[in-house]
Design an enzyme around this catalytic site. Structure first.
Site: not given
Ligand code: NAD
Ligand code: DAU
Length: 359
Positions: A33, A82, A132-134, A158, A160, A162, A187, A215, A289
């Site tokens: 949490l 994170e 993640t694809d990142e 981030y 790096a 992952k 994403n 950005y 940016d």
């Molecule tokens: P999020 O940031 O919304 O949620 C992360 C959760 O992990 C939170 O509930 C947080 O409380 C919990 N957490 C953080 N540190 C912790 C710890 N030390 N121990 C236990 N719980 C902990 O993230 P999300 O967007 O739901 O992403 C989930 C997973 O999917 C991540 O591993 C992320 O890298 C991966 N991922 C996310 C996306 C995306 O677009 N959001 C895409 C591809 C992969």
């Molecule tokens: O590709 C998978 C990843 O997608 C996950 O691993 C990450 O956890 C998830 O956060 C996401 O990463 P991005 O950096 O792609 O997502 P974000 O929503 O932060 O940004 C998406 C795009 O939009 C990116 O090119 C940055 C841009 N952006 C983002 C924000 C928050 C803006 O232009 N303005 C903004 O305010």
């Protein structure tokens, strides 16, 4: 039962809700949490004995060992991380602690538990690592989409962290035989998405009459997948993915950020028009940016389709419509996550960013 880590975050909570909607197999949810974890995402499970929630850290080896011994899960799905690139640029300490050290400690605790299992249960056990694809870095405009063979080239703190976690997971298979599977997804978007990420931020800012901060030139490309399609893919991988394999998961939806923001504005113009009759587009502001901003991600999800028969069910249009409808229907959830800490983040991230042009 299965153990899910990070199950109160965006994707994790969607996975927990979908899992318990689709099966009666109980689920132990371990989540620290952090600011991103939100028990309100799981409110509909109150009183449901199939969902056991424990607040705790994946890096707490004693706690994880105790939970494994007590609940004896047949599989782990590791979402805990994170996850926000911009936060990792402001400070990467928490990213290293959870994504690297936390994953390492979790793997060690799981390895000890797995070794203690009887032969049949040991063979059937799975550790599914959600990545993640990142980790693959940035693509040139005309380069083919990422396959599972693409070289790792992470560019942000981030990604790096992952990438490091993916390498640890791989090593625990090769050295220790732990039956792992890793997924690398593009994403996600959908319900319960914390409004620090592009799509929910744009929706809540638009409705609040705030600037829509794009950005740079907004021509960066991401591949977008509706979160429930990701959850369905993970269930397939858990059920039938091959040990030691990695699977790329994506939505076949490449869009520039500006296209995304325009689509959100158009949807809101129709569903909740501004009082002055102007389009929400007037709120778009191009700001400084992101440092090291990856230009393009694209996923080749062919292996998921060929081996596991998975394809996304939502198009970007249907997924975005569902997402916007969800945010319009849940103003209390939005208000609940916009705490003092959220406001501090917005001030830190956007307060000093220069508005370059408005459009
Ligand atoms: P999020 O940031 O919304 O949620 C992360 C959760 O992990 C939170 O509930 C947080 O409380 C919990 N957490 C953080 N540190 C912790 C710890 N030390 N121990 C236990 N719980 C902990 O993230 P999300 O967007 O739901 O992403 C989930 C997973 O999917 C991540 O591993 C992320 O890298 C991966 N991922 C996310 C996306 C995306 O677009 N959001 C895409 C591809 C992969
Ligand atoms: O590709 C998978 C990843 O997608 C996950 O691993 C990450 O956890 C998830 O956060 C996401 O990463 P991005 O950096 O792609 O997502 P974000 O929503 O932060 O940004 C998406 C795009 O939009 C990116 O090119 C940055 C841009 N952006 C983002 C924000 C928050 C803006 O232009 N303005 C903004 O305010």
């Amino acid at each position: 039962m299965i153990l899910v880590t990070g199950g109160a975050g965006f994707i994790g909570s969607n996975f927990v809700l979908d899992w318990l909607a689709a099966s009666d197999e109980p689920l132990l949810n371990l989540d620290k949490l952090t600011y991103a974890g939100n028990p309100a995402n799981l409110a509909s499970l109150a009183g449901d004995a199939r969902h056991i929630f424990v607040r705790g850290d994946i890096g707490d080896a004693a706690l994880v060992a105790r939970l494994l011994a007590e609940h004896r899960p047949r599989a782990i799905v590791n979402f805990a991380a994170e996850s926000h690139v911009d936060r990792s640029i402001h400070g990467a300490e928490d990213f290293m602690a959870t994504n690297v050290t936390g994953t390492f400690r979790l793997l060690e605790a799981v390895r000890a538990y797995w070794r203690s299992l009887p032969e049949g249960e040991r063979a059937a056990f799975r550790f599914l690592h959600v990545s993640t694809d990142e980790v693959y870095g940035s693509l040139a405009p005309d380069a083919p989409a990422f396959t599972e063979q693409h070289r790792y080239e992470p560019n942000s703190p981030y990604s790096a962290s992952k990438a490091a976690s993916d390498h640890l997971v791989r090593a625990w298979l090769h050295t220790h035989g732990l039956p792992v599977v890793t997924t690398n997804c593009s994403n996600n978007y959908g319900p319960y998405h914390f409004p620090e990420k592009l799509i929910p931020l744009m929706i809540v800012n638009a409705l609040a009459g705030e600037p829509l901060p794009v950005y740079g030139d907004g021509q960066q490309v991401r591949d977008w997948l509706y979160v429930q399609d990701h959850c369905a893919a993970l269930r397939r991988v858990l059920a039938a993915g091959r040990v030691g394999e990695t699977y790329n998961i994506g939505g076949h939806n490449e869009r520039t950020n500006l296209q995304i923001v325009h689509a959100i504005c158009e949807a809101l113009d129709a569903l909740r028009p501004r009082a002055d009759g102007q389009s929400y587009r007037v709120q778009i502001t191009h700001v400084t940016d992101r440092p090291g901003h990856d230009r393009r991600y694209a996923i080749d999800a062919g292996k998921m389709e060929r081996e596991l028969g998975w394809r996304p069910q939502e198009t970007f249009e249907t997924g975005l419509r569902k997402t916007i409808a969800w945010y319009l229907a849940h103003p209390d959830w939005v208000a609940g996550v916009q705490s003092g800490a959220y406001r501090d983040w917005v001030a830190k991230q956007y307060g000093q960013r220069e508005a370059e042009t408005a459009q």
